[in-house]
Enzyme design. Structure first.
Site, PDB file in Angstrom:
ATOM      1  N   THR A  27       0.799  -1.228   0.000  1.00 50.33           N
ATOM      2  CA  THR A  27       0.000   0.000   0.000  1.00 50.33           C
ATOM      3  C   THR A  27       0.833   1.280   0.000  1.00 50.33           C
ATOM      4  OG1 THR A  27      -0.155  -0.048   2.421  1.00 50.33           O
ATOM      5  CG2 THR A  27      -1.918  -1.127   1.171  1.00 50.33           C
ATOM      6  N   VAL A  39       6.241   2.878  -2.795  1.00 50.85           N
ATOM      7  CA  VAL A  39       6.971   1.923  -3.627  1.00 50.85           C
ATOM      8  C   VAL A  39       6.107   0.703  -3.916  1.00 50.85           C
ATOM      9  CG1 VAL A  39       9.030   0.454  -3.786  1.00 50.85           C
ATOM     10  CG2 VAL A  39       9.209   2.750  -2.810  1.00 50.85           C
ATOM     11  N   ARG A  65      21.344  -4.735   3.800  1.00 53.30           N
ATOM     12  CA  ARG A  65      22.013  -4.535   2.511  1.00 53.30           C
ATOM     13  C   ARG A  65      23.513  -4.790   2.561  1.00 53.30           C
ATOM     14  NH1 ARG A  65      19.008   1.072   0.806  1.00 53.30           N
ATOM     15  NH2 ARG A  65      17.170   0.181  -0.216  1.00 53.30           N
ATOM     16  N   CYS A 108      18.025   4.380  -3.587  1.00 47.42           N
ATOM     17  CA  CYS A 108      17.743   5.107  -4.828  1.00 47.42           C
ATOM     18  C   CYS A 108      18.844   6.092  -5.201  1.00 47.42           C
ATOM     19  CB  CYS A 108      16.402   5.825  -4.725  1.00 47.42           C
ATOM     20  SG  CYS A 108      16.208   6.848  -3.245  1.00 47.42           S
ATOM     21  N   GLN A 144      17.936  15.511  -4.315  1.00 46.19           N
ATOM     22  CA  GLN A 144      17.006  14.387  -4.309  1.00 46.19           C
ATOM     23  C   GLN A 144      15.547  14.821  -4.245  1.00 46.19           C
ATOM     24  OE1 GLN A 144      20.157  11.828  -1.686  1.00 46.19           O
ATOM     25  NE2 GLN A 144      18.090  10.993  -1.781  1.00 46.19           N
ATOM     26  N   LYS A 181      24.477   5.220   3.480  1.00 45.03           N
ATOM     27  CA  LYS A 181      24.047   4.239   2.484  1.00 45.03           C
ATOM     28  C   LYS A 181      24.845   4.381   1.192  1.00 45.03           C
ATOM     29  CE  LYS A 181      19.287   4.174   4.222  1.00 45.03           C
ATOM     30  NZ  LYS A 181      17.884   4.568   3.956  1.00 45.03           N
ATOM     31  N   ARG A 193      17.721  17.412  -0.073  1.00 48.76           N
ATOM     32  CA  ARG A 193      16.365  17.277  -0.600  1.00 48.76           C
ATOM     33  C   ARG A 193      15.963  18.592  -1.257  1.00 48.76           C
ATOM     34  NH1 ARG A 193      14.363  12.454  -0.896  1.00 48.76           N
ATOM     35  NH2 ARG A 193      14.412  12.030   1.344  1.00 48.76           N
ATOM     36  N   HIS A 238      16.283  11.842  -8.986  1.00 46.13           N
ATOM     37  CA  HIS A 238      17.447  12.269  -8.201  1.00 46.13           C
ATOM     38  C   HIS A 238      18.568  12.701  -9.154  1.00 46.13           C
ATOM     39  CE1 HIS A 238      15.394  10.988  -4.752  1.00 46.13           C
ATOM     40  NE2 HIS A 238      16.087   9.930  -4.391  1.00 46.13           N
ATOM     41  N   ASN A 241      13.851   8.000  -9.190  1.00 49.47           N
ATOM     42  CA  ASN A 241      14.135   7.358  -7.912  1.00 49.47           C
ATOM     43  C   ASN A 241      13.130   6.292  -7.494  1.00 49.47           C
ATOM     44  OD1 ASN A 241      12.824  10.121  -7.671  1.00 49.47           O
ATOM     45  ND2 ASN A 241      12.277   9.268  -5.681  1.00 49.47           N
TER      46      ASN A 241
END
Length: 345
Positions: free
Chosen positions: A11, A14, A111, A150, A177, A206, A236, A243, A323
């Site tokens: 939902t 993404v 990750r 992303c 971004q 990241k 941002r 991005h 992104n």
């Protein structure tokens, strides 16, 4: 027969992109959707609050949302795509893998774990074989594969082209971004309109870690990360999608603008349904790429590069990717296609 798939966290922003991309996919068929306990038991149309600019498919809208737990998902699902918040993913994704499900995840948890492959299929498809190590070490019948952040995925393909051709020794990157990277409720209008926010929590780390793992070498048992320093500054800006990043790459030896551009433009794509051709579009114009003009190239899956210049130690360039398509939902689907091609599904 199509591969039956489910979406964990269907939902969210993404998750909705996953629905949009998977519904017409020729090789995948959506058979299960999960969300929070508050949404479980309701129709997807009611639970999702659909915000994608294409209509929600009628048959998907009528599907009943399930709880995000292995017992609630049919055991004949071939592949799960996860867009869960990282805290939720950290808690439940191992349960799904242990229960025998193969999970292609966009969530940030795990990750950099040594036995969890982090892949961009056009860059490091061989890293998926780390799943054999993962299954052996963890005793899982299923598996867990990750795509990168992303912002990371926006710069790594051109860096991979430069590293393969010339050798990358250091990377500095400053990002611009889009607000969609924070989710629908992530940044309020009063925060971002007429403004720029020079901090995105955890984003720098990241980019600095994931890029080195992606560009590392897999020796059959582990990934040796790229031996290069990576420093990121993440910002941002009031762009909806796309991005844009300014990258400085120190290279092993002198490289001309023409040589760098040729290496990027010639870097191969993958023979997968969602891979663009070519992978990297290189612009000669100094004012490209731009988010509004270039984020949707090749269905939002192409990386755009421009503004290439020589520096004293290497090359500076600008790079752009959509992104939520290339950087999130599309990346997970590409990994799913890779899992099928490699026989893990």
């Amino acid at each position: 027969m199509p591969v039956t798939v489910g979406i964990l966290g269907a939902t969210g922003a993404v998750g909705q992109r996953l629905v949009q991309l998977l519904d017409p996919h020729p090789d995948f068929e959506i058979a299960a959707l999960t969300a929070s306990e508050n949404s479980a038991g309701t129709s997807y149309r009611e639970a999702a609050k659909w915000r994608i600019d294409t209509p929600i498919p009628d048959h998907i809208g009528e599907m009943t949302v399930r709880a995000t737990e292995p017992a609630a998902v049919p055991d004949d699902i071939d592949l799960l795509f996860s867009s869960l918040p990282s805290a939720v993913g950290e808690a439940v994704e191992p349960d799904f893998a242990e229960a025998g499900y193969v999970v292609s995840s966009n969530s940030s948890n795990f990750r950099t774990d040594p036995d969890v492959p982090l892949t961009i299929p056009e860059v490091n498809p061989d890293h998926v074989e780390l799943l054999d190590v993962q299954r052996d070490q963890r005793g899982w019948d299923g598996a867990l594969l990750k795509n990168p952040n992303c912002s990371t995925i926006t710069m790594v393909p051109p860096l991979a082209a430069l590293d393969e051709a010339f050798g990358v020794e250091r990377v500095d990157v400053s990002t611009l971004q889009a607000v969609s990277g924070a989710g629908y409720s992530g940044v309020t209008s009063m925060e971002i309109i007429d403004n720029a926010i020079p901090h995105i929590g955890g984003e720098e780390t990241k980019m600095e870690t994931e890029s080195r793992k992606l560009l590392g070498e897999f020796d059959g048992s582990e990934v040796e990360w790229l031996d290069a320093d990576v420093a990121a500054s993440c910002n941002r800006i009031p762009t909806l999608d796309g991005h844009l990043e300014n990258v400085w790459a120190d290279l092993d030896g002198d490289v001309s603008v023409e040589e760098a551009a040729e290496a990027m433009a010639a870097y191969p794509s993958a023979d997968l349904h969602s891979s663009p051709g070519p992978l990297i579009k290189v612009f000669d114009e100094p004012d490209r790429p731009q988010p509004r003009l270039d984020r949707n190239r090749e269905d939002g899956m192409q990386i755009s590069v421009g503004g290439i210049q020589e520096t004293e130690t290497g090359i500076q360039f600008n790079t752009l990717a959509h992104n939520t398509l290339r950087g999130a939902a599309g990346a997970s689907i590409l990994n799913g296609e890779l899992l099928v091609e490699k026989g893990y599904v």
